[in-house]
Design an enzyme around this catalytic site. Sequence first.
Site, PDB file in Angstrom:
ATOM      1  CG  ASP A  88       3.984   3.217  -4.727  1.00  0.00           C
ATOM      2  OD1 ASP A  88       3.745   2.000  -4.555  1.00  0.00           O
ATOM      3  OD2 ASP A  88       4.061   4.034  -3.787  1.00  0.00           O
ATOM      4  CB  CYS A 108       0.853  -1.933  -4.548  1.00  0.00           C
ATOM      5  SG  CYS A 108       1.428  -3.191  -5.682  1.00  0.00           S
ATOM      6  CG  HIS A 123      -2.003  -2.815  -8.223  1.00  0.00           C
ATOM      7  ND1 HIS A 123      -1.107  -1.938  -7.668  1.00  0.00           N
ATOM      8  CD2 HIS A 123      -3.202  -2.531  -7.663  1.00  0.00           C
ATOM      9  CE1 HIS A 123      -1.739  -1.144  -6.813  1.00  0.00           C
ATOM     10  NE2 HIS A 123      -3.016  -1.487  -6.796  1.00  0.00           N
TER      11      HIS A 123
END
Lengths: 207, 277
Positions: B95, B98, B272
């Site tokens: 989101d 992270c 990520h």
Amino acid sequence: MKRLQKELQSLTKDPPPGLCVDIKSITKSMSEWIVDLEGASGTLYDGESFKLCFKFGPRYPFESPQVTFIGNNIPVHPHVYSNGHICLSILSDDWSPALSVQSICLSIISMLSSCREKKRPPDNGFYVKTAHKNPKKTKWWYHDDTFSFPFQHLFSLLPLSVYSVSFFANVLSLYFIPFMNLHSLSFSPYLHVFILFLHFLSAQQIC
Amino acid sequence: MVVGGRGTVAPPALVSRFSPDMADFHYDPEKNYDEQTLEQQRHIEQEVASTQALVSERLSLNQLIKDYSMEDNIYQQKIQDLRSRYRDIRKTRGDGNCFYRAFGFAYLERLLHDKSDIPRFKEVVNQSKTDLVALGYPQFTLDDFFDTFLDVLSRVESSCTPEELFDTFNDQGVSDYLIVTWRLLVTCYLQRNGEFFANFLEGHRDIKEFCCQEVEPMNKECDHIHITALTSAVGIPVRVEYMDRGEGGLVNHHDFPECSKPAITLLYRPGHYDILY
């Protein structure tokens, strides 16, 4: 709710110059406030007064409040539409939970104060006709105030050949990013994506 | 300050190129598509939220094998390399928060087992708050976030179980308060060392603008500069294992700060961060 109470307390106890919360306007749930704003002296808005309406959603302060000018006097400003909507990045993309009603008001006063010519945004007619009542349902594009004309004009100045060469160079560099050593990249992927995005915008004749 | 004009948005037209049910879509310049565009964004966010926990249980690294096709030699080789050094992974929600969520959970989880770093860390947090007030941040908005943060830290110090920590991080109300505090710690360090960090900014932004646009707002991703600032600010060294499409079959890592002995290890895959054990 607790957070809003704290904000109200601080704003009524120690209001910055030119700001006044209209206590009577505040609804019981505290989800709607009206703040009276005065144009700073020595600016184009000297002597004028404005009304700002704040609406807070249940996720405040994690989502920004809805902020619009209301009443008879909507400031004539290149970033304020005649329906009261304001184009200011902290009201959407750059909102942070550490900001507050007070910091929004101060940003708006500063935005008004730095204005050099009173005029409406160039797309005011179209926007006011088609926009939702809630400015948060608008997808805003921001550019730095120091730019004297929108990006679209920048690109129209480029000869077509330069334009297409730089476009393909950017596409190529995007393609190679996954193969490059991440450590040496620092922030350039974002720059490339941004440039590509600008090309996309100009190709779509918007901005 | 950044202010600006607005544009009627084209993304629905862009979507039509990929999505068969929008094949008949014709862009009408007289119409305003903003609401549809934002609706689509919200839809994507909701889908992410409903399928990914903020912080997952600890999973075996074997799980990663299934995330990539067996023909994907580069990634399959790299997963094997990771498995030679790590056993488990804990995933975080994609989101934009992270890195902070992974970093925060991994550090507090470590504190559960070794509380010796808590007094030092508390002092750092309190000092940063004082510094932020000096930088002009209003005390009462800071209080909200720092109080919650220090409260969670005190619970870790006294009586928190690993399960309670897990629940705290998956309670979005509390979890996001923690994220804001980590972001504030970064912004504080960047601004106090603005002269140094300004060398790493591209474009016309100064460090204050960078912080307002890329650090303080929620869901803005972490880059090299944020990680450098955070690890220096709080004195918690971190190792990041970079798993990308680069050739070689080995996963390279980078320690922040360089040559430190990492307290926590994160796995980076483009865009990520997750936690490694």
